[in-house]
Design an enzyme around this catalytic site. Structure first.
Site, PDB file in Angstrom:
ATOM      1  N   VAL A   1       1.838   0.941   7.670  1.00  0.00           N
ATOM      2  CA  VAL A   1       2.668  -0.174   8.165  1.00  0.00           C
ATOM      3  C   VAL A   1       1.757  -1.363   8.451  1.00  0.00           C
ATOM      4  O   VAL A   1       0.541  -1.313   8.208  1.00  0.00           O
ATOM      5  CB  VAL A   1       3.466   0.234   9.429  1.00  0.00           C
TER       6      VAL A   1
ATOM      7  N   ASP B   1      10.664   3.235   5.730  1.00  0.00           N
ATOM      8  CA  ASP B   1      10.463   1.860   6.209  1.00  0.00           C
ATOM      9  C   ASP B   1      11.537   1.551   7.242  1.00  0.00           C
ATOM     10  O   ASP B   1      12.371   2.418   7.554  1.00  0.00           O
ATOM     11  CB  ASP B   1      10.480   0.873   5.031  1.00  0.00           C
TER      12      ASP B   1
ATOM     13  N   GLU C   1      -0.759  -4.143   9.787  1.00  0.00           N
ATOM     14  CA  GLU C   1      -2.049  -3.964  10.496  1.00  0.00           C
ATOM     15  C   GLU C   1      -1.903  -4.526  11.922  1.00  0.00           C
ATOM     16  O   GLU C   1      -2.441  -5.583  12.262  1.00  0.00           O
ATOM     17  CB  GLU C   1      -3.154  -4.698   9.722  1.00  0.00           C
TER      18      GLU C   1
ATOM     19  N   HIS D   1      -8.419   5.456   3.782  1.00  0.00           N
ATOM     20  CA  HIS D   1      -8.389   4.040   3.416  1.00  0.00           C
ATOM     21  C   HIS D   1      -8.309   3.924   1.895  1.00  0.00           C
ATOM     22  O   HIS D   1      -9.299   4.136   1.196  1.00  0.00           O
ATOM     23  CB  HIS D   1      -9.656   3.368   3.977  1.00  0.00           C
TER      24      HIS D   1
ATOM     25  N   MET E   1       0.823  -1.218   0.000  1.00  0.00           N
ATOM     26  CA  MET E   1       0.000   0.000   0.000  1.00  0.00           C
ATOM     27  C   MET E   1       0.852   1.261   0.000  1.00  0.00           C
ATOM     28  O   MET E   1       0.598   2.193  -0.749  1.00  0.00           O
ATOM     29  CB  MET E   1      -0.937  -0.001   1.221  1.00  0.00           C
TER      30      MET E   1
HETATM   31  P1  NAD Z   1       2.684  -4.823   3.704  1.00  0.00           P
HETATM   32  O1  NAD Z   1       3.002  -5.912   4.634  1.00  0.00           O
HETATM   33  O2  NAD Z   1       2.815  -5.036   2.248  1.00  0.00           O
HETATM   34  O3  NAD Z   1       3.575  -3.551   4.039  1.00  0.00           O
HETATM   35  C1  NAD Z   1       3.826  -3.060   5.317  1.00  0.00           C
HETATM   36  C2  NAD Z   1       5.142  -2.325   5.285  1.00  0.00           C
HETATM   37  O4  NAD Z   1       5.304  -1.681   6.527  1.00  0.00           O
HETATM   38  C3  NAD Z   1       6.338  -3.252   5.098  1.00  0.00           C
HETATM   39  O5  NAD Z   1       7.158  -2.758   4.048  1.00  0.00           O
HETATM   40  C4  NAD Z   1       7.048  -3.180   6.415  1.00  0.00           C
HETATM   41  O6  NAD Z   1       8.452  -3.338   6.314  1.00  0.00           O
HETATM   42  C5  NAD Z   1       6.664  -1.804   6.891  1.00  0.00           C
HETATM   43  N1  NAD Z   1       6.806  -1.652   8.316  1.00  0.00           N
HETATM   44  C6  NAD Z   1       6.494  -2.527   9.283  1.00  0.00           C
HETATM   45  N2  NAD Z   1       6.803  -2.025  10.487  1.00  0.00           N
HETATM   46  C7  NAD Z   1       7.327  -0.794  10.268  1.00  0.00           C
HETATM   47  C8  NAD Z   1       7.839   0.201  11.106  1.00  0.00           C
HETATM   48  N3  NAD Z   1       7.874   0.050  12.411  1.00  0.00           N
HETATM   49  N4  NAD Z   1       8.290   1.346  10.542  1.00  0.00           N
HETATM   50  C9  NAD Z   1       8.257   1.505   9.221  1.00  0.00           C
HETATM   51  N5  NAD Z   1       7.786   0.583   8.375  1.00  0.00           N
HETATM   52  C10 NAD Z   1       7.322  -0.563   8.894  1.00  0.00           C
HETATM   53  O7  NAD Z   1       1.219  -4.352   4.088  1.00  0.00           O
HETATM   54  P2  NAD Z   1       0.162  -3.578   3.188  1.00  0.00           P
HETATM   55  O8  NAD Z   1      -0.698  -4.560   2.498  1.00  0.00           O
HETATM   56  O9  NAD Z   1       0.833  -2.532   2.415  1.00  0.00           O
HETATM   57  O10 NAD Z   1      -0.764  -2.916   4.303  1.00  0.00           O
HETATM   58  C11 NAD Z   1      -0.366  -1.774   5.019  1.00  0.00           C
HETATM   59  C12 NAD Z   1      -1.568  -1.172   5.725  1.00  0.00           C
HETATM   60  O11 NAD Z   1      -2.554  -0.864   4.754  1.00  0.00           O
HETATM   61  C13 NAD Z   1      -2.251  -2.083   6.726  1.00  0.00           C
HETATM   62  O12 NAD Z   1      -2.724  -1.324   7.785  1.00  0.00           O
HETATM   63  C14 NAD Z   1      -3.396  -2.678   5.938  1.00  0.00           C
HETATM   64  O13 NAD Z   1      -4.451  -3.088   6.756  1.00  0.00           O
HETATM   65  C15 NAD Z   1      -3.781  -1.487   5.103  1.00  0.00           C
HETATM   66  N6  NAD Z   1      -4.506  -1.813   3.875  1.00  0.00           N
HETATM   67  C16 NAD Z   1      -4.168  -2.874   3.124  1.00  0.00           C
HETATM   68  C17 NAD Z   1      -4.860  -3.140   1.956  1.00  0.00           C
HETATM   69  C18 NAD Z   1      -4.479  -4.293   1.088  1.00  0.00           C
HETATM   70  O14 NAD Z   1      -5.258  -4.641   0.188  1.00  0.00           O
HETATM   71  N7  NAD Z   1      -3.332  -4.873   1.263  1.00  0.00           N
HETATM   72  C19 NAD Z   1      -5.915  -2.301   1.564  1.00  0.00           C
HETATM   73  C20 NAD Z   1      -6.218  -1.198   2.338  1.00  0.00           C
HETATM   74  C21 NAD Z   1      -5.513  -0.963   3.501  1.00  0.00           C
END
Ligand code: NAD
Length: 726
Positions: free
Chosen positions: A406, A349, A408, A456, A330
């Site tokens: 980051v 990150d 969820e 979102h 995301m």
């Molecule tokens: P992801 O796992 O692909 O990415 C998360 C990123 O956050 C990773 O690159 C990780 O290294 C980084 N991260 C973790 N801890 C960290 C920290 N302390 N400091 C900095 N970076 C950190 O996850 P995603 O799918 O991109 O989802 C991210 C958020 O978006 C979540 O809250 C999720 O619920 C929300 N979301 C996801 C979707 C989806 O379809 N995947 C849709 C809408 C919202």
């Protein structure tokens, strides 16, 4: 003698050339309002009857489109006021007669399109004897996208001009045709720079041209043939009908009506063809699909794009620099979309490598754009340069807005929120991209909860047009306005909702995938469920989409919600059972792992996914399978009844937002106009009665609340009548 009408001017020069220049006074663009149709009628009458006029040209005094098409608001209001097929025919008959008069008046008429000619605009042009188009303009008949067909002769003149085979994709696809292609196809006669269209049209008129349309010449035949014996008939009509039926699942009547107009209308004289077109137009305009599509996807989407929910009294703002925390799927998408909109991005990150990987995502998308000729290299390089990949919170210092994306996980989110809060300006907005965690609870880790909001986004961010904006308990109006300004900068469509677990879209969407799991557990054939979903108009069935989201994530979210004290909803323990069996006992995590409800071919191996045969062993299929209509109803109604609860609990306040959110965010079938329009179209009493039947058969998750029943008893609907869109 020159005439000035309200929407156009008519001047006649010494050579007897009449110039009709369209310019609707109080509108930014020319659309075929009742006033323009009236004035156009009067101008045509003058051209036909005034002996001083030897020929005429139609053009526009506005920059922008020549004519942008029908006045959609007029059509929606006409539906709400009680449209019938006959009234629909009458609505287009007047323009139809005028255009027929124009092309048969015996004087040459040219159309000088200094901008794009869309819908009715192109239909006016097609009734002229000569068409000149600006080289940077397009022509299109996009009515099909709004559930309609071109009712101003487009389904009859275009095939008569370029042949049925070439006209069909333009009418059925609704896509714009660039000037050069329009010339090659024969839709226009000349393409010149915009500033030269009038001179070119005049030059043609002064050459004493023929003033007759090809189809009015004796012995005329439709290019490429018409009717069942035409060489292309099997492809265009037989195959065309089959493919159209498959693509639309017969949920959208317009494409088949267009094929009927082409088939029936081109075998008869044009006057009869135009009447046939009018008949089908009347049917479509008086049906709910066109009204719902026009209201949601045109009127309400335009309003949302213009930030209709933005609180008044807050100065317009612009994000210059955005911070994105988390460079995963995301975060990388949000960074790309922001950079593309000209915003500087700090992409942060935990490791430099992870941050760079997120930036690489933009590099890959930009490279694709270059390869497809969509973007010059220099522009792509400039976009990429805007993104700073980092691990240093100090780089966030002068960000106007920060989006957190980051993991969820509450603890991780709390940690990054606190760290960012320490460096960013006290005026900066902080947004969370959480898909399920209540915004108010996350804002507790931010020292200025008034500046905290939910944004979102949907995956993939670069393609998905919706952003669900979530207002927390303490979110200020200014923060909401600034967050909406940012969404506007990204050219995405916002809806605004209140805080609650899952907000609006995730909450409603989860009922869809859960209903799939419940049916499976009851012994309904999984193939029947998936097929019924697609027949209802969902882009993918509940199992295919579950696998995309991953079963593991669904399990985590439900367990987290229960831990957070969210009450267990009816049926949830059975859904948990299904997920735990698949994930826990069989290691079927989802598509990413190659195994979920479906089996997936190993990476690099050719093949298609197939429903996992083991499902039938765990949940044997019952002997008496339900009718496909019943499965469709369960998938549609479970989301609709959950939506009514969101209204009741004030999670969502506007039916337009529910409609847009459901279509653009979670794939609710667009033929319904969205989930609120779906309910209104059925009528609340009928909807409540069906929910009661479903509840008595399948369980209380379908049960309508007393609030909803009262609403039905009082004759209310979700969309207020008429005045709501004026
Ligand atoms: P992801 O796992 O692909 O990415 C998360 C990123 O956050 C990773 O690159 C990780 O290294 C980084 N991260 C973790 N801890 C960290 C920290 N302390 N400091 C900095 N970076 C950190 O996850 P995603 O799918 O991109 O989802 C991210 C958020 O978006 C979540 O809250 C999720 O619920 C929300 N979301 C996801 C979707 C989806 O379809 N995947 C849709 C809408 C919202």
């Amino acid at each position: 003698m020159n005439s000035n009408f309200y929407t156009l001017s008519l001047t006649v020069d010494a050579q007897g050339v009449a110039t009709v220049s369209i310019d609707i006074q109080d509108r930014a663009v020319n659309v075929l309002t009742p006033e323009l149709r009236r004035d156009l009628g009067a101008a045509i009458e003058r051209i036909a009857s005034d002996d001083a006029i030897k020929g005429a040209l139609l053009t526009s005094s506005k920059t922008g489109p020549f004519i942008a098409g029908a006045d959609i608001k007029e059509l929606v209001l006409a539906f709400d006021a009680g449209m019938t097929p006959r009234k629909g025919i009458e609505l287009v008959a007047e323009l139809g007669a005028q255009l027929r008069r124009l092309e048969t008046c015996g004087k040459p008429v040219a159309c000088a399109m200094n901008g794009s000619a869309l819908g009715g605009g192109l239909e006016v042009a097609l009734a002229c004897h000569w068409r000149v188009l600006a080289d940077d303009a397009v022509v299109a008949l996009p009515e099909v996208g709004l559930g309609l067909l071109p009712g101003g002769g487009g389904t009859q003149r275009l095939p008569r001009l370029i042949g049925v085979e070439k006209a069909a994709p333009i009418l059925l696809g609704g896509q714009p045709v660039k000037a050069a292609d329009a010339l090659a196809l024969g839709i226009v006669n000349q393409v010149v720079p915009a500033g030269d269209v009038v001179a070119a049209a005049r030059a043609w008129l002064l050459g004493a041209p023929e003033a007759v349309q090809p189809w009015d010449v004796k012995g005329y035949r439709v290019p490429g043939g018409a009717g069942p014996m035409a060489p292309h008939a099997v492809k265009t009509f037989t195959l065309g009908t089959a493919i159209t039926s498959r693509n639309t699942q017969r949920n959208y009547p317009a494409p088949l009506a267009i094929l009927s107009c082409l088939y029936e209308g081109t075998q008869v004289p044009i006057e009869v063809g135009l009447r046939i077109e009018g008949k089908y137009f009347g049917q479509l305009l008086s049906g709910p699909v066109a009204r719902n599509l026009m209201r949601t996807m045109f009127i309400n989407k335009n309003s949302a794009d213009k930030l209709v929910r933005r609180p008044a009294g807050v100065d317009k703002s612009k994000v210059r620099k955005v911070g994105v925390l988390g460079a995963g799927m995301m975060g990388a998408g949000i960074a790309y979309t922001s950079a593309l909109a000209g915003i500087d991005v700090v992409l942060l990150d935990t490791t430099q490598q992870a941050a760079e990987k997120g930036k690489d995502y933009s590099a890959q998308l930009l490279q694709k754009n270059i390869q497809r000729g969509k973007m010059p290299e220099a522009k792509a390089a400039a976009v990429l340069e805007r993104i700073l990949a980092t691990t240093d919170y100090g780089d966030l210092r002068d960000c106007d807005l920060v989006v957190e994306a980051v993991f969820e996980n509450r603890a991780v989110k709390a940690d990054v929120t606190r760290k960012a809060a320490e460096v960013i300006a006290s005026s900066a907005v902080f947004a969370s991209n959480t898909s399920t965690l209540p915004i108010t609870s996350l804002s507790e880790h931010f020292p200025r909860p008034r500046n905290f909001i939910g944004l979102h986004f949907f995956s993939p961010v670069d393609k998905m047009p919706l952003v669900e904006v979530i207002v927390g308990r303490d979110t200020s109006d200014e923060t909401l306005a600034r967050a909406l300004d940012y969404v506007g900068q990204l050219k995405k469509t916002p809806i605004v909702v209140n805080d609650s677990p899952g907000f609006f879209t995730s909450r409603v969407f989860s009922t869809y995938i859960q209903e799939g799991a419940l049916m499976l557990e009851e012994g309904v054939s999984p193939a029947l469920i998936e097929n019924a979903a697609r027949q209802a108009g969902f882009p993918v069935g509940p199992f295919a989409v579950s696998d995309e989201v991953t079963l593991e994530l669904q399990l985590k979210v439900i367990e987290q919600n229960l831990q957070d004290g969210q009450p267990e909803t009816p049926g949830l323990s059975r859904v948990l059972g299904v997920l735990r069996t698949l994930v826990g006992e069989h290691g079927r995590i989802g598509k990413r792992a190659g195994a979920g409800y479906y089996d997936y071919p190993a990476p690099g191996v050719e093949g298609r996914k197939a429903l996992w045969a083991g499902l039938a062993q765990i949940w044997p299929m019952k002997e008496n399978q339900p009718a496909v209509e019943e499965v469709k109803a369960r998938l549609l109604y479970i989301q609709a009844i959950e939506t009514t609860r969101c209204f009741e609990e004030d999670v969502i306040s506007h039916p337009a937002d529910a409609d847009l959110g459901s279509i653009l965010g979670i794939g609710f079938p667009s033929w319904t106009g969205g989930v609120a329009s779906f309910i209104d179209t059925l009528g609340l009493p009928a909807f409540v009665a069906e929910c009661e039947r479903l509840a008595s058969t399948y369980g209380p998750r379908f049960a309508p609340s007393p609030w909803l029943k009262d609403k039905a008893d009082n004759g209310e609907s979700f969309h207020p009548p008429l005045s709501s869109i004026v």
